[in-house]
Design a protein around this motif. Structure first.
Motif, PDB file in Angstrom:
ATOM      1  N   THR A   1      43.313  32.327  37.051  1.00 52.00           N
ATOM      2  CA  THR A   1      41.911  32.365  37.478  1.00 52.00           C
ATOM      3  C   THR A   1      41.761  33.474  38.511  1.00 52.00           C
ATOM      4  N   PRO A   2      40.545  33.932  38.750  1.00 51.75           N
ATOM      5  CA  PRO A   2      40.352  34.921  39.805  1.00 51.75           C
ATOM      6  C   PRO A   2      40.809  34.374  41.158  1.00 51.75           C
ATOM      7  N   CYS A   3      41.429  35.225  41.966  1.00 54.21           N
ATOM      8  CA  CYS A   3      41.852  34.812  43.304  1.00 54.21           C
ATOM      9  C   CYS A   3      40.623  34.636  44.197  1.00 54.21           C
ATOM     10  N   GLY A   4      40.830  34.155  45.389  1.00 56.38           N
ATOM     11  CA  GLY A   4      39.730  33.919  46.316  1.00 56.38           C
ATOM     12  C   GLY A   4      38.934  35.170  46.631  1.00 56.38           C
ATOM     13  N   MET A   5      39.624  36.292  46.834  1.00 55.55           N
ATOM     14  CA  MET A   5      38.932  37.547  47.135  1.00 55.55           C
ATOM     15  C   MET A   5      38.041  37.956  45.960  1.00 55.55           C
ATOM     16  N   CYS A   6      38.564  37.836  44.739  1.00 53.35           N
ATOM     17  CA  CYS A   6      37.778  38.207  43.567  1.00 53.35           C
ATOM     18  C   CYS A   6      36.616  37.239  43.347  1.00 53.35           C
ATOM     19  N   ARG A   7      36.836  35.981  43.641  1.00 52.77           N
ATOM     20  CA  ARG A   7      35.746  35.007  43.529  1.00 52.77           C
ATOM     21  C   ARG A   7      34.609  35.376  44.473  1.00 52.77           C
ATOM     22  N   GLN A   8      34.955  35.756  45.696  1.00 50.32           N
ATOM     23  CA  GLN A   8      33.930  36.147  46.665  1.00 50.32           C
ATOM     24  C   GLN A   8      33.208  37.412  46.217  1.00 50.32           C
ATOM     25  N   THR A   9      33.940  38.364  45.642  1.00 51.60           N
ATOM     26  CA  THR A   9      33.309  39.583  45.128  1.00 51.60           C
ATOM     27  C   THR A   9      32.351  39.237  44.000  1.00 51.60           C
ATOM     28  N   LEU A  10      32.764  38.363  43.084  1.00 50.19           N
ATOM     29  CA  LEU A  10      31.875  37.938  42.009  1.00 50.19           C
ATOM     30  C   LEU A  10      30.631  37.252  42.573  1.00 50.19           C
TER      31      LEU A  10
ATOM     32  N   TYR B   1      35.480  27.832  33.361  1.00 52.81           N
ATOM     33  CA  TYR B   1      35.017  27.344  34.659  1.00 52.81           C
ATOM     34  C   TYR B   1      33.693  28.026  34.964  1.00 52.81           C
ATOM     35  N   THR B   2      32.999  27.514  35.948  1.00 51.27           N
ATOM     36  CA  THR B   2      31.875  28.258  36.509  1.00 51.27           C
ATOM     37  C   THR B   2      32.334  28.796  37.866  1.00 51.27           C
ATOM     38  N   LEU B   3      31.660  29.830  38.314  1.00 52.33           N
ATOM     39  CA  LEU B   3      31.997  30.386  39.617  1.00 52.33           C
ATOM     40  C   LEU B   3      31.815  29.331  40.701  1.00 52.33           C
ATOM     41  N   GLY B   4      30.788  28.518  40.579  1.00 50.33           N
ATOM     42  CA  GLY B   4      30.548  27.465  41.565  1.00 50.33           C
ATOM     43  C   GLY B   4      31.670  26.434  41.626  1.00 50.33           C
ATOM     44  N   GLU B   5      32.302  26.163  40.488  1.00 50.45           N
ATOM     45  CA  GLU B   5      33.443  25.248  40.482  1.00 50.45           C
ATOM     46  C   GLU B   5      34.635  25.856  41.219  1.00 50.45           C
ATOM     47  N   LEU B   6      34.862  27.141  40.980  1.00 52.06           N
ATOM     48  CA  LEU B   6      36.022  27.805  41.579  1.00 52.06           C
ATOM     49  C   LEU B   6      35.792  28.205  43.037  1.00 52.06           C
ATOM     50  N   LEU B   7      34.533  28.365  43.419  1.00 52.70           N
ATOM     51  CA  LEU B   7      34.231  28.781  44.787  1.00 52.70           C
ATOM     52  C   LEU B   7      33.000  28.026  45.299  1.00 52.70           C
ATOM     53  N   PRO B   8      33.180  26.747  45.634  1.00 50.97           N
ATOM     54  CA  PRO B   8      32.041  25.992  46.166  1.00 50.97           C
ATOM     55  C   PRO B   8      31.722  26.432  47.592  1.00 50.97           C
TER      56      PRO B   8
END
Length: 129
Positions: A81-90, A112-119
């Motif tokens: 899955t995208p790492c935390g930094m990439c999730r924040q960039t997305l 997944y949705t972005l919201g699931e991976l980065l709430p």
């Protein structure tokens, strides 16, 4: 799925001599254009570029600001899955419902949705406070 196939193809251009963990990503814009990226490692690890980061950077450089989905694959086909930094960039450009497809190998993928991976992500609204 075409988007996952494009992410898999991007792995071929990866530069990962240190970790040997090659990653490819593909992001689809709202108008259907697909941009790809691969990880590019550096001996100073903090200067490495992540596949998702490169794909979205290329899209933004081309003038896109709305995205429909992103796919990520690794040479290991391990469901990366995208790492935390990439999730924040997305999250800077995408809504919580952005679909993220992760290659599990053997034609399988997780979604997944972005919201699931980065709430509870940090957004521009937080800077106004």
């Amino acid at each position: 799925m075409e988007l996952l196939e494009r992410a898999r193809e991007a792995i071929d251009t990866s530069y990962a001599p240190y970790s040997e963990y090659r990653v490819g990503a593909a992001i689809r814009t709202a108008d259907g254009t697909v941009f790809t990226g691969c990880n590019i490692e550096n001996a100073n690890y903090s200067n490495s570029v992540h596949a998702e980061e490169l794909a979205i950077s290329k899209a933004v450089e081309a003038g896109h600001r709305e995205f429909g989905a992103v796919a990520v694959a690794s040479s290991e086909r391990d469901g990366v899955t995208p790492c935390g930094m990439c999730r924040q960039t997305l999250a800077e450009f995408c809504d919580d419902d952005l679909a993220i497809y992760c290659d599990e190998g053997d034609g399988e993928h997780s979604t997944y949705t972005l919201g699931e991976l980065l709430p509870n992500t940090i957004t521009a609204a937080h800077l106004d406070r």
